[in-house]
Design an enzyme around this catalytic site. Structure first.
Site, PDB file in Angstrom:
ATOM      1  NE  ARG A  80     -13.718  -5.929  -1.247  1.00 36.67           N
ATOM      2  CZ  ARG A  80     -13.010  -6.982  -1.632  1.00 36.67           C
ATOM      3  NH1 ARG A  80     -13.540  -8.192  -1.543  1.00 36.67           N
ATOM      4  NH2 ARG A  80     -11.772  -6.848  -2.093  1.00 36.67           N
ATOM      5  CD  GLU A  84       3.767  -3.002   3.785  1.00 40.01           C
ATOM      6  OE1 GLU A  84       2.842  -2.535   4.471  1.00 40.01           O
ATOM      7  OE2 GLU A  84       3.566  -3.808   2.856  1.00 40.01           O
ATOM      8  CE  LYS A 118      -5.271  -1.230   1.701  1.00 41.69           C
ATOM      9  NZ  LYS A 118      -6.461  -0.522   1.231  1.00 41.69           N
ATOM     10  CG  HIS A 148       0.551  -6.450  -7.474  1.00 44.45           C
ATOM     11  ND1 HIS A 148       1.564  -6.982  -6.708  1.00 44.45           N
ATOM     12  CD2 HIS A 148       1.145  -5.579  -8.334  1.00 44.45           C
ATOM     13  CE1 HIS A 148       2.714  -6.454  -7.071  1.00 44.45           C
ATOM     14  NE2 HIS A 148       2.499  -5.604  -8.056  1.00 44.45           N
TER      15      HIS A 148
END
Length: 491
Positions: A294, A202, A118, A237
């Protein structure tokens, strides 16, 4: 590159069956793999060949790249399709397939690695002009540095695992004094889930929408998007309902977001099918979140509105064929919804409820599609994701697709385990959903336990009646996993 003639599907359940159906239509043979727990599973019977790869735990079967490649070699397969989950975004597995002379139906190992980390993906997007959520430039080494980053960005902030997703290693921090404790928790969760404890910081966006763009790219340099999907309704999530197109996205925003997605995919030299995920806020701003390298669980809604078989496109791209369409050829036709039906109890925090399906009679009718990997009298295993099926519907309008979904879920007869079916109907019937007023916090903001309990009660009564009227067959009555029904039909 010659045509692919046999594909080993390195997965199980509904996605294995989904891939096999495209294989059948293309005249390509399919090879299933299965654990001891899946010996009697439908995907085993549907395949042309099937190979046992280990005991029930995924770490000893579906996550063993050596066993998968060995099965592919024994079967004479010339390609591997990873589906989603398990090893689908594992760069080492993609590389191992290539070393074994197998075509990996997906992006290159380098692209998977670039987008799988990430922090590296954020840096790549920043360098290529794709908007990202404000945050640390990379992983932070300790809680003190994380506190400095929090002060610079402004609270609230989100701590995220650098090496994975799915809600693991994520912690919301609203106050500076809470950060050291949450940092240690996030780091421990990340290490346990991904074997990598790195965490980055973040900015936390209040009430964002989760919107993603499907892309397809061939090896000749052609790339298109298939428009966007809205995936804001989530628990823990993780997505539970999706739709396409998004009721929030205007034509100008769609143009900007889709161009950014293509730009993001091009930045890592992407080939095959992939999805660029964004967070969007009320003023129309959007930010890159991650790229899934994917096939996505929710790909059926995109197939509904575009008429494009994404799995077939994946196989043709892997063969080296150019895309058979240009961006101008692809249009949005109507609206589609998807509800994931899990063996979970929504009234108990969506706790998994594995067990035997005493009743499983999926809905049907115009504009209804059901993707399932289990059948009546079969087991929803405690060893894997508790998904029973994905129900998707199409309509000329969002209202029509929504009404059709509500009807389909009312028709769906399931008994033996708790499911999310009533929860999905509860959402569909809410005014906020009908208005398209969604966010990633929709479930906690709008779930009414009393109303859900009433819907659950109605569902339970219907399931009992259905079971009494038509008892389920015994497991011993199910066909043994000896030869593919598809292959038997061709003999």
């Amino acid at each position: 590159m010659p045509r692919i003639s046999k594909i080993l599907i390195a997965n199980r359940g509904e996605i294995a069956i989904r891939i096999m159906r495209s294989c059948m239509e293309l005249g390509v043979e399919s090879v299933a793999v299965y654990s001891e727990a899946d010996r009697a599973s439908p995907h085993v019977r549907m395949a042309d060949e099937a190979y046992l790869i280990g005991p029930a735990p995924a770490a000893q079967s579906y996550l063993r790249s050596d066993a998968l490649i060995d099965a592919a070699t024994k079967s004479g397969a010339d390609a591997v399709h990873p589906g989603y989950g398990f090893l689908s975004e594992n760069a080492a597995f993609a590389a191992a397939c290539e070393r074994a002379g197998l075509v990996f139906i997906g992006p290159s190992a380098a692209a998977i690695a670039a987008m799988g980390d990430k922090t590296k993906a954020r840096e790549l997007m920043l360098n290529n002009g794709v908007p990202v959520v404000p945050g640390s430039k990379g992983a932070v080494e300790d809680a003190t540095i994380a506190q400095h980053e929090g002060a610079r960005i402004g609270y609230p902030v989100m701590l995220k695992a650098a090496a994975g997703g799915g809600g693991k290693g994520m912690r919301l921090v609203r106050a500076p004094q809470d950060l050291p404790r949450e940092f240690n928790l996030a780091r421990n969760e990340a290490a346990a889930a991904f074997g990598d404890g790195r965490v980055f910081v973040e900015k936390y966006l209040e009430e964002p929408r989760h919107i993603e763009v499907q892309v397809l790219a061939d090896s000749s340099g052609n790339m298109v998007h298939l428009f966007e999907r809205e995936c804001s309704i989530q628990r823990r999530h993780q997505k539970v309902m999706e739709e396409a197109p998004s009721p929030f996205v205007t034509p100008p925003l769609r143009d900007r977001m889709c161009r950014a997605a293509v730009q993001a995919a091009a930045a890592c030299g992407y080939v095959n099918a992939g999805t660029v995920e964004f967070l969007a806020v009320a003023d129309g701003s959007f930010y890159f979140m991650e790229m899934n390298t994917r096939l996505q669980v929710e790909h059926p809604v995109t197939e509904w509105i575009t008429g494009i078989d994404i799995v077939t496109a994946q196989i043709r791209i892997a063969e080296g064929a150019p895309l058979p369409f240009k961006q101008s050829d692809i249009t949005v036709n109507g609206h589609a919804l998807e509800c994931r039906i899990y063996a979970e109890d929504p009234l108990q925090g969506f706790a998994p409820d594995p067990g035997t399906l005493l009743r499983h009679r999926p809905p049907a009718g115009f504009g209804v599609r059901v993707d399932s990997g289990v059948e009546e009298a079969g087991e929803v295993s405690m060893h894997y994701d508790p998904m029973i099926a994905k129900v998707s519907t199409w309509g000329r309008t969002r209202a029509e697709a929504t009404g059709r979904m509500d009807r389909a879920l009312a028709e769906y007869a399931i008994a033996g385990v708790s499911t999310t079916r009533a929860f999905c109907r509860h959402v569909l019937q809410q005014a906020a959903f009908r208005r398209g007023d969604l966010s990633t916090h929709y479930v906690e903001n709008h779930m009414d336990p009393d109303a859900l309990a009433r819907v659950e009660s109605e569902v339970a009564r219907a399931a009992v009646v259905a079971h009494v009227l038509a008892p389920a067959p015994a497991a011993s009555e199910l066909l043994p996993p000896v030869m593919s029904e598809w292959r038997r039909g061709r003999q």
